[in-house]
Motif scaffolding. Structure first.
Motif, PDB file in Angstrom:
ATOM      1  N   VAL A   1     -96.840  50.804 -96.243  1.00 59.25           N
ATOM      2  CA  VAL A   1     -96.640  51.941 -95.359  1.00 59.25           C
ATOM      3  C   VAL A   1     -95.300  51.777 -94.646  1.00 59.25           C
ATOM      4  O   VAL A   1     -94.967  50.689 -94.177  1.00 59.25           O
ATOM      5  N   ALA A   2     -94.543  52.856 -94.567  1.00 57.19           N
ATOM      6  CA  ALA A   2     -93.352  52.879 -93.721  1.00 57.19           C
ATOM      7  C   ALA A   2     -93.699  53.699 -92.495  1.00 57.19           C
ATOM      8  O   ALA A   2     -94.091  54.865 -92.598  1.00 57.19           O
ATOM      9  N   MET A   3     -93.610  53.080 -91.357  1.00 58.75           N
ATOM     10  CA  MET A   3     -93.831  53.784 -90.098  1.00 58.75           C
ATOM     11  C   MET A   3     -92.493  54.358 -89.666  1.00 58.75           C
ATOM     12  O   MET A   3     -91.560  53.621 -89.349  1.00 58.75           O
ATOM     13  N   LEU A   4     -92.390  55.672 -89.722  1.00 64.04           N
ATOM     14  CA  LEU A   4     -91.187  56.368 -89.288  1.00 64.04           C
ATOM     15  C   LEU A   4     -91.373  56.690 -87.809  1.00 64.04           C
ATOM     16  O   LEU A   4     -92.237  57.480 -87.438  1.00 64.04           O
ATOM     17  N   LEU A   5     -90.586  56.036 -86.975  1.00 62.81           N
ATOM     18  CA  LEU A   5     -90.753  56.128 -85.524  1.00 62.81           C
ATOM     19  C   LEU A   5     -89.587  56.868 -84.892  1.00 62.81           C
ATOM     20  O   LEU A   5     -88.421  56.606 -85.240  1.00 62.81           O
ATOM     21  N   GLN A   6     -89.895  57.768 -83.954  1.00 67.83           N
ATOM     22  CA  GLN A   6     -88.826  58.388 -83.172  1.00 67.83           C
ATOM     23  C   GLN A   6     -87.983  57.250 -82.602  1.00 67.83           C
ATOM     24  O   GLN A   6     -88.519  56.201 -82.224  1.00 67.83           O
ATOM     25  N   ARG A   7     -86.678  57.445 -82.524  1.00 61.86           N
ATOM     26  CA  ARG A   7     -85.778  56.369 -82.087  1.00 61.86           C
ATOM     27  C   ARG A   7     -86.198  55.779 -80.731  1.00 61.86           C
ATOM     28  O   ARG A   7     -86.176  54.563 -80.551  1.00 61.86           O
ATOM     29  N   ASP A   8     -86.587  56.620 -79.772  1.00 62.30           N
ATOM     30  CA  ASP A   8     -86.963  56.086 -78.461  1.00 62.30           C
ATOM     31  C   ASP A   8     -88.272  55.291 -78.535  1.00 62.30           C
ATOM     32  O   ASP A   8     -88.458  54.316 -77.806  1.00 62.30           O
ATOM     33  N   THR A   9     -89.163  55.683 -79.433  1.00 55.61           N
ATOM     34  CA  THR A   9     -90.396  54.914 -79.642  1.00 55.61           C
ATOM     35  C   THR A   9     -90.077  53.581 -80.298  1.00 55.61           C
ATOM     36  O   THR A   9     -90.592  52.527 -79.880  1.00 55.61           O
ATOM     37  N   TYR A  10     -89.230  53.601 -81.310  1.00 52.84           N
ATOM     38  CA  TYR A  10     -88.794  52.369 -81.972  1.00 52.84           C
ATOM     39  C   TYR A  10     -88.194  51.407 -80.936  1.00 52.84           C
ATOM     40  O   TYR A  10     -88.462  50.205 -80.960  1.00 52.84           O
ATOM     41  N   GLN A  11     -87.372  51.950 -80.035  1.00 55.04           N
ATOM     42  CA  GLN A  11     -86.699  51.132 -79.025  1.00 55.04           C
ATOM     43  C   GLN A  11     -87.696  50.349 -78.173  1.00 55.04           C
ATOM     44  O   GLN A  11     -87.404  49.226 -77.754  1.00 55.04           O
ATOM     45  N   THR A  12     -88.903  50.891 -77.951  1.00 53.09           N
ATOM     46  CA  THR A  12     -89.887  50.192 -77.122  1.00 53.09           C
ATOM     47  C   THR A  12     -90.361  48.893 -77.777  1.00 53.09           C
ATOM     48  O   THR A  12     -90.846  48.003 -77.083  1.00 53.09           O
ATOM     49  N   PHE A  13     -90.221  48.770 -79.102  1.00 51.85           N
ATOM     50  CA  PHE A  13     -90.614  47.540 -79.791  1.00 51.85           C
ATOM     51  C   PHE A  13     -89.549  46.450 -79.682  1.00 51.85           C
ATOM     52  O   PHE A  13     -89.840  45.275 -79.896  1.00 51.85           O
ATOM     53  N   VAL A  14     -88.322  46.852 -79.397  1.00 56.09           N
ATOM     54  CA  VAL A  14     -87.210  45.900 -79.290  1.00 56.09           C
ATOM     55  C   VAL A  14     -86.363  46.242 -78.055  1.00 56.09           C
ATOM     56  O   VAL A  14     -85.166  46.524 -78.157  1.00 56.09           O
ATOM     57  N   PRO A  15     -86.965  46.187 -76.856  1.00 55.63           N
ATOM     58  CA  PRO A  15     -86.254  46.656 -75.657  1.00 55.63           C
ATOM     59  C   PRO A  15     -84.988  45.879 -75.328  1.00 55.63           C
ATOM     60  O   PRO A  15     -84.083  46.409 -74.693  1.00 55.63           O
ATOM     61  N   GLN A  16     -84.890  44.646 -75.799  1.00 54.87           N
ATOM     62  CA  GLN A  16     -83.736  43.814 -75.497  1.00 54.87           C
ATOM     63  C   GLN A  16     -82.609  43.973 -76.527  1.00 54.87           C
ATOM     64  O   GLN A  16     -81.577  43.341 -76.404  1.00 54.87           O
ATOM     65  N   LYS A  17     -82.814  44.838 -77.532  1.00 57.23           N
ATOM     66  CA  LYS A  17     -81.825  44.974 -78.608  1.00 57.23           C
ATOM     67  C   LYS A  17     -81.320  46.407 -78.692  1.00 57.23           C
ATOM     68  O   LYS A  17     -81.972  47.348 -78.245  1.00 57.23           O
ATOM     69  N   VAL A  18     -80.161  46.542 -79.324  1.00 59.28           N
ATOM     70  CA  VAL A  18     -79.604  47.855 -79.610  1.00 59.28           C
ATOM     71  C   VAL A  18     -80.181  48.318 -80.940  1.00 59.28           C
ATOM     72  O   VAL A  18     -80.178  47.568 -81.922  1.00 59.28           O
ATOM     73  N   VAL A  19     -80.696  49.534 -80.985  1.00 59.97           N
ATOM     74  CA  VAL A  19     -81.182  50.108 -82.237  1.00 59.97           C
ATOM     75  C   VAL A  19     -79.958  50.661 -82.961  1.00 59.97           C
ATOM     76  O   VAL A  19     -79.271  51.546 -82.445  1.00 59.97           O
ATOM     77  N   VAL A  20     -79.689  50.111 -84.136  1.00 60.00           N
ATOM     78  CA  VAL A  20     -78.494  50.514 -84.865  1.00 60.00           C
ATOM     79  C   VAL A  20     -78.645  51.927 -85.418  1.00 60.00           C
ATOM     80  O   VAL A  20     -79.757  52.412 -85.635  1.00 60.00           O
ATOM     81  N   ASP A  21     -77.529  52.554 -85.647  1.00 60.38           N
ATOM     82  CA  ASP A  21     -77.499  53.860 -86.298  1.00 60.38           C
ATOM     83  C   ASP A  21     -77.326  53.589 -87.785  1.00 60.38           C
ATOM     84  O   ASP A  21     -76.262  53.147 -88.216  1.00 60.38           O
ATOM     85  N   PRO A  22     -78.355  53.834 -88.600  1.00 67.94           N
ATOM     86  CA  PRO A  22     -78.248  53.520 -90.020  1.00 67.94           C
ATOM     87  C   PRO A  22     -77.241  54.398 -90.768  1.00 67.94           C
ATOM     88  O   PRO A  22     -76.938  54.122 -91.919  1.00 67.94           O
ATOM     89  N   LEU A  23     -76.703  55.415 -90.107  1.00 73.28           N
ATOM     90  CA  LEU A  23     -75.626  56.194 -90.726  1.00 73.28           C
ATOM     91  C   LEU A  23     -74.314  55.430 -90.709  1.00 73.28           C
ATOM     92  O   LEU A  23     -73.431  55.688 -91.526  1.00 73.28           O
ATOM     93  N   THR A  24     -74.192  54.450 -89.784  1.00 72.52           N
ATOM     94  CA  THR A  24     -72.942  53.703 -89.667  1.00 72.52           C
ATOM     95  C   THR A  24     -73.114  52.196 -89.840  1.00 72.52           C
ATOM     96  O   THR A  24     -72.134  51.487 -90.001  1.00 72.52           O
ATOM     97  N   SER A  25     -74.348  51.704 -89.776  1.00 70.15           N
ATOM     98  CA  SER A  25     -74.615  50.268 -89.896  1.00 70.15           C
ATOM     99  C   SER A  25     -75.791  50.060 -90.838  1.00 70.15           C
ATOM    100  O   SER A  25     -76.609  50.948 -91.022  1.00 70.15           O
TER     101      SER A  25
END
Length: 144
Positions: A47-71
Motif C-alpha cells: 500500500v502507498a499511503m498518499l498523505l497531504q503534505r501537512d499531514t506527512y509533515q506531522t510524521f517528521v516534524p523535525q525534518k524538511v519535507v522535500v519537494d519531489p519535483l526538485t529533489s
C-alpha cells in the motif's frame, strides 16, 4: 519477517492523485482514506499511503519535507508480470500526465520509469523468472 509494506508519500492534491492512479487501473482502500490520506492498493500486501503534505509533515516534524519535483529521496519500484505489462502500465501513467523517466533494457530484465503528478519516481520492472531464481550475474554467465 515482514508481511506488508506501506510506503508514505506526500502529495499536494488528494483528488488529483486519486484520479491519476485510478486512470492507471489502481484502486484505493476507502477504509483508510479520509481528507488527509489515501490508501493506494498496489498489491495484496503493498500500500502507498498518499498523505497531504501537512499531514506527512506531522510524521517528521523535525525534518524538511522535500519537494519531489526538485529533489529525490526515493524510487518506488514495482514488479510486473511481463514486459508488455511494464509498457501498458507506464503508457497509462504517461497518458494520465506523468513525466517520462528512464528505460532500462538488459534482456533478462526490463524496466521503465515515470514521475507522477507530484514528482515521485516510480519504476515498473520485469525480470525473467530464471534470472530472478539464480541471480542476474549467474543467469548471464549461463547464457554465454
Amino acid at each position: 519477517m515482514h508481511k506488508m509494506i506501506f510506503v508514505n508519500l506526500p502529495v499536494v492534491d488528494l483528488d488529483r492523485s486519486r484520479d491519476f492512479f485510478e486512470s492507471m487501473g489502481y484502486s484505493f482502500n476507502d477504509n483508510f482514506c479520509d481528507g488527509n490520506a489515501l490508501a493506494l492498493v498496489l498489491g495484496d500486501a503493498i500500500v502507498a499511503m498518499l498523505l497531504q503534505r501537512d499531514t506527512y509533515q506531522t510524521f517528521v516534524p523535525q525534518k524538511v519535507v522535500v519537494d519531489p519535483l526538485t529533489s529525490s529521496g526515493s524510487i518506488v519500484c514495482l514488479s510486473a508480470e511481463s514486459r508488455e505489462d511494464v509498457d501498458r502500465l507506464v503508457d497509462k501513467a504517461m497518458a494520465a500526465g506523468a513525466t517520462v523517466g528512464d528505460t532500462e533494457e538488459h534482456g533478462f530484465m526490463y524496466g521503465r520509469s515515470f514521475f507522477d503528478l507530484d514528482g515521485h519516481a516510480w519504476e515498473i520492472m520485469w525480470m525473467d523468472p530464471a534470472a530472478a531464481e539464480v541471480g542476474p550475474e549467474n543467469y548471464v554467465a549461463q547464457e554465454s
